[in-house]
Design a protein around this motif. Structure first.
Motif, mmCIF file in Angstrom:
data_model
loop_
_atom_site.group_PDB
_atom_site.id
_atom_site.type_symbol
_atom_site.label_atom_id
_atom_site.label_comp_id
_atom_site.label_asym_id
_atom_site.label_seq_id
_atom_site.Cartn_x
_atom_site.Cartn_y
_atom_site.Cartn_z
ATOM 1 N N SER A 86 34.041 46.793 39.992
ATOM 2 C CA SER A 86 34.655 46.994 41.305
ATOM 3 C C SER A 86 34.229 45.913 42.290
ATOM 4 C CB SER A 86 34.275 48.369 41.846
ATOM 5 O OG SER A 86 32.867 48.469 41.989
ATOM 6 N N ALA A 87 32.983 45.471 42.175
ATOM 7 C CA ALA A 87 32.419 44.591 43.199
ATOM 8 C C ALA A 87 33.072 43.213 43.222
ATOM 9 C CB ALA A 87 30.920 44.460 42.989
ATOM 10 N N ASP A 88 33.212 42.615 42.026
ATOM 11 C CA ASP A 88 33.686 41.226 41.994
ATOM 12 C C ASP A 88 34.792 40.983 40.979
ATOM 13 O OD1 ASP A 88 30.811 39.920 40.093
ATOM 14 O OD2 ASP A 88 32.281 41.490 39.676
ATOM 15 N N GLY A 89 35.235 42.053 40.324
ATOM 16 C CA GLY A 89 36.297 41.895 39.340
ATOM 17 C C GLY A 89 35.852 41.241 38.047
ATOM 18 N N SER A 90 34.548 41.123 37.848
ATOM 19 C CA SER A 90 34.074 40.518 36.601
ATOM 20 C C SER A 90 34.402 41.431 35.426
ATOM 21 C CB SER A 90 32.578 40.266 36.659
ATOM 22 O OG SER A 90 31.877 41.472 36.893
ATOM 23 N N THR A 91 34.565 40.831 34.264
ATOM 24 C CA THR A 91 35.014 41.560 33.089
ATOM 25 C C THR A 91 34.079 41.352 31.899
ATOM 26 O OG1 THR A 91 36.431 39.707 32.414
ATOM 27 C CG2 THR A 91 37.437 41.419 33.786
ATOM 28 N N ASN A 92 34.088 42.330 31.007
ATOM 29 C CA ASN A 92 33.375 42.233 29.746
ATOM 30 C C ASN A 92 34.202 42.907 28.661
ATOM 31 O OD1 ASN A 92 30.592 40.974 29.798
ATOM 32 N ND2 ASN A 92 30.485 42.293 31.590
ATOM 33 N N TYR A 93 34.064 42.387 27.451
ATOM 34 C CA TYR A 93 34.878 42.868 26.345
ATOM 35 C C TYR A 93 34.025 43.130 25.094
ATOM 36 C CZ TYR A 93 38.710 41.008 29.145
ATOM 37 O OH TYR A 93 39.597 40.748 30.160
ATOM 38 N N ALA A 94 34.498 44.054 24.291
ATOM 39 C CA ALA A 94 33.911 44.209 22.966
ATOM 40 C C ALA A 94 34.207 42.951 22.158
ATOM 41 C CB ALA A 94 34.505 45.433 22.270
ATOM 42 N N ASP A 95 33.291 42.583 21.291
ATOM 43 C CA ASP A 95 33.484 41.377 20.489
ATOM 44 C C ASP A 95 34.777 41.449 19.679
ATOM 45 O OD1 ASP A 95 29.952 40.838 19.687
ATOM 46 O OD2 ASP A 95 31.159 40.253 21.425
ATOM 47 N N ILE A 131 41.708 42.761 30.521
ATOM 48 C CA ILE A 131 41.691 43.873 31.471
ATOM 49 C C ILE A 131 41.898 43.311 32.874
ATOM 50 C CG2 ILE A 131 39.167 43.815 31.765
ATOM 51 C CD1 ILE A 131 39.263 46.887 32.004
ATOM 52 N N SER A 132 42.649 44.041 33.683
ATOM 53 C CA SER A 132 42.869 43.631 35.071
ATOM 54 C C SER A 132 43.059 44.884 35.918
ATOM 55 C CB SER A 132 44.091 42.717 35.181
ATOM 56 O OG SER A 132 45.258 43.391 34.739
ATOM 57 N N ARG A 133 42.986 44.699 37.220
ATOM 58 C CA ARG A 133 43.170 45.842 38.115
ATOM 59 C C ARG A 133 43.952 45.409 39.341
ATOM 60 N NH1 ARG A 133 37.450 48.038 39.380
ATOM 61 N NH2 ARG A 133 38.591 49.452 40.770
ATOM 62 N N ASP A 134 44.668 46.360 39.911
ATOM 63 C CA ASP A 134 45.399 46.155 41.156
ATOM 64 C C ASP A 134 44.959 47.265 42.095
ATOM 65 O OD1 ASP A 134 47.190 46.031 43.264
ATOM 66 O OD2 ASP A 134 48.872 45.458 41.990
ATOM 67 N N ASN A 135 44.050 46.951 42.988
ATOM 68 C CA ASN A 135 43.510 47.982 43.874
ATOM 69 C C ASN A 135 44.559 48.515 44.843
ATOM 70 O OD1 ASN A 135 40.968 47.866 42.681
ATOM 71 N ND2 ASN A 135 40.173 46.404 44.192
#
Length: 115
Positions: A52-61, A69-73
């Motif tokens: 939520s804070a910075d839109g950073s992302t992480n993924y399963a290998d 992944i993306s979001r539209d607040n």
């Protein structure tokens, strides 16, 4: 509070799908959002998370380089773009919203990758 996933279905190997998760009843923008999946006979696993804070992302290998992944607040919605799908991606995909000391789950949407 509601999380409603959509966009699942049957797709051939190598195909694409885009999942959506529409949120309501809470302040979406301050929640980290995560996609999980659970295949038959297997434990639920994290697929991708967006902060939520910075839109950073992480993924399963297993999905790196194929899923986004993306979001539209403004729309209270999180997305999962899935490309180059493989049979092993077949699972029920769940949306999760995680806040401070609380988390919400959607009902899931089925993704089946098969020829």
């Amino acid at each position: 509070v509601q999380l409603v996933e959509s966009g699942g279905g049957l797709v051939q190997p190598g195909g694409s799908l885009k999942l959506s998760c529409a949120a309501s009843g809470f302040t979406f923008s301050i929640y980290d959002m995560t996609w999980f999946r659970q295949a038959p006979g297997k434990e639920r696993e994290l697929v991708a998370v967006i902060a939520s804070a910075d839109g950073s992302t992480n993924y399963a290998d297993s999905v790196k380089g194929r899923f986004t992944i993306s979001r539209d607040n403004a729309k209270n919605t999180v997305y999962l773009q899935m490309n180059s799908l493989k049979p092993e991606d077949t699972a029920v995909y769940y949306c999760n919203a995680r806040g401070y000391l609380i988390a919400y789950w959607g009902q899931g949407t089925q993704v089946t990758v098969s020829s």
